[in-house]
Write an enzyme that holds these catalytic residues in place. Sequence first.
Site, PDB file in Angstrom:
ATOM      1  N   GLN A  79      32.017 -20.688   9.476  1.00  0.00           N
ATOM      2  CA  GLN A  79      33.417 -20.985   9.778  1.00  0.00           C
ATOM      3  C   GLN A  79      34.353 -20.547   8.640  1.00  0.00           C
ATOM      4  O   GLN A  79      35.424 -21.122   8.442  1.00  0.00           O
ATOM      5  CB  GLN A  79      33.593 -22.476  10.071  1.00  0.00           C
ATOM      6  CG  GLN A  79      33.016 -22.917  11.392  1.00  0.00           C
ATOM      7  CD  GLN A  79      33.679 -22.229  12.579  1.00  0.00           C
ATOM      8  OE1 GLN A  79      34.841 -21.875  12.536  1.00  0.00           O
ATOM      9  NE2 GLN A  79      32.904 -22.024  13.651  1.00  0.00           N
ATOM     10  N   SER A  80      33.967 -19.499   7.944  1.00  0.00           N
ATOM     11  CA  SER A  80      34.760 -19.020   6.812  1.00  0.00           C
ATOM     12  C   SER A  80      36.138 -18.523   7.244  1.00  0.00           C
ATOM     13  O   SER A  80      36.262 -17.619   8.077  1.00  0.00           O
ATOM     14  CB  SER A  80      34.006 -17.881   6.105  1.00  0.00           C
ATOM     15  OG  SER A  80      34.850 -17.176   5.225  1.00  0.00           O
ATOM     16  N   ASN A  81      37.188 -19.089   6.637  1.00  0.00           N
ATOM     17  CA  ASN A  81      38.542 -18.581   6.859  1.00  0.00           C
ATOM     18  C   ASN A  81      38.688 -17.160   6.324  1.00  0.00           C
ATOM     19  O   ASN A  81      39.363 -16.319   6.914  1.00  0.00           O
ATOM     20  CB  ASN A  81      39.564 -19.479   6.163  1.00  0.00           C
ATOM     21  CG  ASN A  81      39.560 -20.890   6.701  1.00  0.00           C
ATOM     22  OD1 ASN A  81      39.549 -21.106   7.902  1.00  0.00           O
ATOM     23  ND2 ASN A  81      39.568 -21.868   5.804  1.00  0.00           N
TER      24      ASN A  81
END
Length: 336
Positions: A79-81
């Site tokens: 879920q890396s921005n």
Amino acid sequence: MNLSLPPRIPLARLPTPLQPLDRITEKYSTPHGGPRLWVKRDDLTETAMSGNKLRKLEFVAGAARAQGCDTLITCGGIQSNHCRTTALVGARLGMRVQLILRGEEKGIPDGNLLVDRLAGASTAFYPARQYFETLPELFAHWCDFYAGRGHKAFCIPTGASDGWGIWGYIAAAEELLADCRAQGFEPEHIICATGSGGTQAGLTLGCHLLGANARVTGYAVCDSADYFQHKVLEDIRHWETLNSQSVDETSLDVRVNADYIGPGYAEAEEPVYRAIAEAASLEGLLLDPVYTGKAFYGLLQELRKGSYRDCENLVFVHTGGQFGLFPHREMFPFLL
């Protein structure tokens, strides 16, 4: 002092707004007073590519283009921005994007991972242990993979936090200070979430280069205070090398609060989720449980303790991350 910036590709909608948080200020004022809270809305750098990563990637993409690269390789959690923003930047610029992701692919993609896929990024998943132990080798593998197909890759570290990426928040420091002066004040404290160190490094160095008295504090969302104090200086040293500059490290005040990390990275407890709901209901401000929500919760606890009671104005830098909120939707049962 006016900063002399290296080549960049304009991607963000700048300047972002600086807004007061007067309802939260009123609620968290103590009998001994406290600062007026402001928020620098870097969640509004762009709609889909929103957040602090986009400021960094303007300079990273500029360097990649200058070196004749047509492929971007980077890494992060599922879920890396940063990975989501890189995927969208690549799509916008017509560059291939390869994501090295930590964790297992499960079920229907959600949040940032869904956006990665929509943007056309290639994804490769690795168990956490393999990811942490062999990350340099994984970058080398994918560089060779694309080179073998006639492409030149530019490797971007976690969060674009290095000497290229911190230019984004050196420039942001100049913008933020100008915003504050337009509102009639000089900020005594600037607060941000710190998860890879680059945003804090850029703000710290930017304030130093501009001669500002603002004290920058990163609220850690993982690791430790010692780790981030080292990482911030490491990024600044890389910046010095790239730009043939020299900074007196003893004059840099690298402040890290690591008291509100909770169970670990991307893990939060109920008080953090309640702080997120409070910011939304009082100010219409949407935070996330991985970065901004955790840092903002920590800030509110420090205000309750009176940590900033001698300060008149404090700015919280909203670094984005709202897409990461939705995979945590089950953690808000108190709203039902």
